[in-house]
Design a protein around this motif. Structure first.
Motif, short mmCIF file in Angstrom:
data_model
loop_
_atom_site.label_atom_id
_atom_site.label_comp_id
_atom_site.label_asym_id
_atom_site.label_seq_id
_atom_site.Cartn_x
_atom_site.Cartn_y
_atom_site.Cartn_z
N TYR A 138 17.39 2.09 -23.64
CA TYR A 138 17.76 2.94 -22.51
C TYR A 138 19.16 2.58 -22.05
O TYR A 138 19.38 1.58 -21.37
CB TYR A 138 16.74 2.79 -21.38
N GLN A 139 20.13 3.42 -22.45
CA GLN A 139 21.54 3.12 -22.20
C GLN A 139 21.88 3.09 -20.72
O GLN A 139 22.80 2.40 -20.30
CB GLN A 139 22.43 4.18 -22.89
N LYS A 140 21.15 3.87 -19.92
CA LYS A 140 21.50 3.96 -18.50
C LYS A 140 21.07 2.74 -17.70
O LYS A 140 21.41 2.61 -16.53
CB LYS A 140 20.87 5.21 -17.88
N GLY A 141 20.31 1.84 -18.32
CA GLY A 141 19.90 0.63 -17.61
C GLY A 141 18.71 0.86 -16.70
O GLY A 141 18.10 1.92 -16.70
N SER A 142 18.39 -0.14 -15.90
CA SER A 142 17.26 -0.12 -14.95
C SER A 142 15.91 -0.01 -15.66
O SER A 142 14.95 0.48 -15.07
CB SER A 142 17.37 1.04 -13.95
N VAL A 143 15.83 -0.43 -16.93
CA VAL A 143 14.54 -0.50 -17.63
C VAL A 143 14.37 -1.94 -18.11
O VAL A 143 14.95 -2.34 -19.12
CB VAL A 143 14.48 0.47 -18.83
N PHE A 144 13.56 -2.68 -17.38
CA PHE A 144 13.32 -4.07 -17.76
C PHE A 144 12.30 -4.13 -18.89
O PHE A 144 11.33 -3.37 -18.89
CB PHE A 144 12.80 -4.87 -16.56
N ASP A 145 12.52 -5.06 -19.80
CA ASP A 145 11.59 -5.26 -20.91
C ASP A 145 10.62 -6.35 -20.46
O ASP A 145 11.05 -7.47 -20.16
CB ASP A 145 12.38 -5.69 -22.15
N ASP A 146 9.30 -6.03 -20.45
CA ASP A 146 8.34 -6.99 -19.90
C ASP A 146 8.30 -8.29 -20.70
O ASP A 146 8.06 -9.37 -20.14
CB ASP A 146 6.94 -6.36 -19.75
N SER A 147 8.56 -8.23 -22.00
CA SER A 147 8.53 -9.45 -22.80
C SER A 147 9.72 -10.35 -22.46
O SER A 147 9.60 -11.58 -22.41
CB SER A 147 8.53 -9.12 -24.29
N LYS A 148 10.87 -9.76 -22.19
CA LYS A 148 12.05 -10.56 -21.82
C LYS A 148 11.85 -11.18 -20.43
O LYS A 148 12.20 -12.34 -20.19
CB LYS A 148 13.30 -9.69 -21.82
N LEU A 149 11.28 -10.39 -19.53
CA LEU A 149 11.03 -10.91 -18.18
C LEU A 149 10.08 -12.10 -18.23
O LEU A 149 10.22 -13.06 -17.48
CB LEU A 149 10.43 -9.82 -17.28
N THR A 150 9.09 -12.02 -19.12
CA THR A 150 8.06 -13.07 -19.18
C THR A 150 8.64 -14.40 -19.63
O THR A 150 8.22 -15.46 -19.15
CB THR A 150 6.92 -12.64 -20.12
N VAL A 151 9.60 -14.36 -20.55
CA VAL A 151 10.12 -15.64 -21.08
C VAL A 151 11.36 -16.14 -20.35
O VAL A 151 11.69 -17.32 -20.47
CB VAL A 151 10.44 -15.54 -22.60
N ALA A 152 12.04 -15.28 -19.60
CA ALA A 152 13.28 -15.72 -18.93
C ALA A 152 12.94 -16.74 -17.85
O ALA A 152 11.95 -16.61 -17.14
CB ALA A 152 13.99 -14.52 -18.33
N SER A 153 13.79 -17.75 -17.72
CA SER A 153 13.56 -18.77 -16.70
C SER A 153 14.65 -18.67 -15.63
O SER A 153 15.69 -18.04 -15.84
CB SER A 153 13.60 -20.16 -17.33
#
Lengths: 356, 149, 181
Positions: free
Chosen positions: C66-81
């Protein structure tokens, strides 16, 4: 006859008058100094804010200028002035100067990782090139640099005493025409806000180095500038952005860019690695137990691996994960650029196979 | 005489103080309007991209306007859109916001689909966001208006 | 007596003038502190807006389809610290991303199932994500601050991409910035 009371009143009046006048003079003096300093800091804060907006939106912006600062220098990431110092919130490569400042964002995009920064130049800035060995490779290098630099600047060539500039579009057209001219080292006096870039594989040109002059050596892939003791200070470059940053701020700017880039690359690579392991693990579970809440949208080539790194089925996720591990291990040594390109191509494969 | 001088001094100080406070509050308005614009823009964009039982919200809107879709799109929009927006407003702590959304034809003649409180659109202190949905060459402009109640 | 009264009256007037001048001095200095304080607050508000914009455009957290942004990827959110994100976005903030579950999916159910459906949904709504419970969770929190810290909060709607079932859900991001007060 003047009474004692009248004398007393007169004296008291003079004393109170002196007190009030002294007080107001001191206050206004202090207040003016504070206000001037405050308004200068406000200008620096406003610059930071415009840089932040340019960084997040990607839209070019113009900052009206810094007015009457006595001193203003940029030592990334700090702006130091007579009003104090301020650390900029985003990566900015800034050439201080009077008058309007043009700001544009530029990014390096590796698919899964994108790193952006803001160029800020006085609107009247010029960049002159002197390609001593005027080969196709040199012209391609100049093309790559200028294509990625802001459109608000003027670009040109300096050949001996002759220096001419044009706007970006005209310069790029001239460059594309491939005119085969032999260039002599630039001898002309550089105007204000002008940077000279000499491109040569010869080491003799270092004797011509002056302020605002850098040398690019395409054969050794080094960029150089004169240091404070008159010698040469060099750094390796890996892409057009390294050269562009060096043009704006020399060794300090390039060192800062590399430090921020590698720090953010390490953090992003860590997130991407963990995430790829998590996703490939869940793909495995989806494949075994389709009753879980996933619609198995992943084609078979995506593959999976578990948290201990054991490969259970080779696949593109496994290849991507391996490339990320190699990259993470190499970041601290500084020799990671080829590995970064490798992760970009593996990520592209992931996308092409429908795994992302 | 003294009393007059004192009175004048006090009036001058109060005026300087009030004027400076006014200047300070003007600067704050710029940030507030940037936030509101970002809010409205994201609300519209996120809503239209969301997957629902009836399909992607923008497809449901297309279905409500042009017909078709997985289910009764018009009924779905009428029933569910207010609850989606209400949950957004609750979760973001903006229960004081009122809204109005409309979809109108851009390059053809047609009716306007409207949802929410129409008074918001006419209000002078509302702010808005807009986007375009395209279907077979037809362009539908979708706008959302928001204001504080 | 009359002249004594005049002297007293005069002294009182002089004292009043001096007191007024001192009040004026306090007012000016107070105003300076007020200006500095309001500038700092303006700076914090700018930072909160900048953080929101950085989050919604970050390639480290967003789904790149999604080029326009504001779409978080749930897998990235889960691992980010918190440490990773502080490296990318600086320090002194708190963020929470929450998926808004659609309760209306329960309204279509028969009455005897509806309450259980709502209970399960509300329970899931409050589950904070970890690698172990992914993807059955709905909230991601980063850099939680101490309760005593004074914060400016800003929230906007976003989408969250559920990687495992390829759907886009409605969510909200809330960012808090310390005011330093």
């Amino acid at each position: 006859m003047i009474s004692v009371f009248q004398i007393f009143r007169a004296l008291m009046g003079v004393i109170v008058f002196i007190f009030v006048i002294t007080f107001f003079l001191r206050i206004s003096d202090m207040y003016t100094a504070t206000q001037i300093k405050g308004s200068k800091m406000e200008m620096v804060n406003a610059f930071d804010y415009v840089a932040m907006q340019t960084y997040t939106s990607g839209n070019p912006a113009t900052f009206p200028g810094f007015g009457d600062f006595e001193t203003l220098v940029y030592e990334p990431p700090k702006i130091k002035s007579d009003a104090g110092q301020h650390t900029l919130s985003v990566p900015v490569f800034f050439v201080p100067g009077r008058g309007e400042i043009s700001m544009e964002r530029r990014c390096l995009d590796f698919g899964w990782f994108k790193w952006c920064m803001v160029f800020a130049f006085p609107a009247k800035s010029k960049i002159l090139f002197t390609p001593i060995e005027n080969t196709n490779a040199t012209r391609d290098l100049i093309l790559e640099i200028v294509e990625n630099l802001p459109g608000s600047l003027e670009y040109g060539f300096c050949n001996g005493a002759d220096a001419r500039t044009a706007n970006k579009g005209e310069f790029l057209s001239y460059l594309a025409s491939g005119a085969g001219v032999t260039y002599q080292p630039c001898e002309t006096q550089l105007p204000e806000y002008c940077r000279l870039v000499t491109i040569t594989a010869s080491t003799d040109s270092s004797s011509n180095l002056t302020e605002n002059h850098i040398i690019i050596n395409p054969s050794t892939r080094l960029v150089s500038e004169e240091n404070s003791s008159g010698g040469l200070e060099s750094r390796p470059y890996h892409d057009w952005m390294d050269i562009a940053v060096f043009i704006t701020g020399g060794v300090k700017a390039l060192d800062y860019k590399k430090a921020v880039f590698s720090r953010e690359l390490a953090a992003s690579a860590g997130i991407m690695h963990e995430r790829s392991v998590l996703v490939s693990q869940r793909i495995k579970e989806c494949n075994i137990q389709p009753c879980l809440e996933c619609s198995t949208p992943f084609p078979t080539p995506c593959g999976w691996t578990d948290y201990s790194g054991r490969e259970h089925e080779s696949g593109i996720y496994h290849d991507f994960i391996s490339s990320l591990v190699s990259l993470k291990n190499a970041i601290s040594s500084g020799n990671y650029h080829q590995l970064l390109e490798d992760t970009a191509s593996k990520y592209n494969e992931l996308k092409n196979q429908g795994c992302e | 005489m003294v009393a007059i001088v004192i009175a004048i001094l006090m009036i001058v100080f109060i005026m300087v103080f009030l004027f400076s406070s006014l200047l300070g509050s003007q600067a704050g308005q710029t940030l507030k309007s940037e936030y509101r614009n970002l809010y409205a823009h994201n609300m519209l964009l996120s809503l239209l991209r969301t997957d629902t039982q009836c399909g992607v919200m923008s497809d449901v809107l297309k279905g409500a306007y042009f017909g078709g879709g997985k289910c009764d799109s018009t009924q779905f929009m009428a029933d569910r859109l207010p609850s989606y927006i209400s949950s957004i407003l609750n979760a973001t702590g903006h229960t004081d916001y009122d809204w109005f959304m409309e979809a109108s034809p851009k390059n053809f003649q047609g009716t306007v689909l409207a949802f929410g409180n129409p008074v918001v659109k006419e209000s002078l202190d509302s702010w808005d966001a807009r986007t375009m949905i395209t279907w077979e060459g037809y362009q539908l402009e979708v706008k959302i208006y928001v204001r504080t109640k | 007596m009359k002249s004594q009264a005049s002297v007293t009256e005069y002294l009182v007037l002089v004292m009043m003038i001096v007191i007024i001048v001192l009040i004026a001095m306090l007012l000016i200095f107070g105003f300076q502190f007020f200006t500095v304080g309001s500038e700092q607050l303006k700076g914090r508000e700018r930072m909160s807006l900048f953080l929101l914009e950085s989050f919604i455009s970050s390639t480290a957290l967003n789904n790149l389809q999604y080029q326009k942004g504001s779409v978080f990827d749930d897998s990235k959110l889960t691992v980010a610290s918190c440490e990773d994100l502080e490296t990318l976005l600086g320090k002194g903030w708190f963020a929470e991303i929450m998926v808004l579950l659609d309760e209306s999916v329960c309204y279509d159910q028969p009455a005897w199932k509806k309450n259980k459906c709502l209970r399960d949904l509300r329970k899931q709504a409050s589950i904070v994500c970890t690698k172990q419970n992914y993807p059955f969770c709905n909230i991601w929190r980063f850099c939680e601050q101490n309760k005593g810290d004074r914060m400016i909060y800003r929230s906007i709607p976003v989408n969250v991409y559920r990687k495992m079932n390829n759907t886009l859900e409605l969510g909200v991001i809330t960012v808090g910035v310390q005011t330093g007060g």
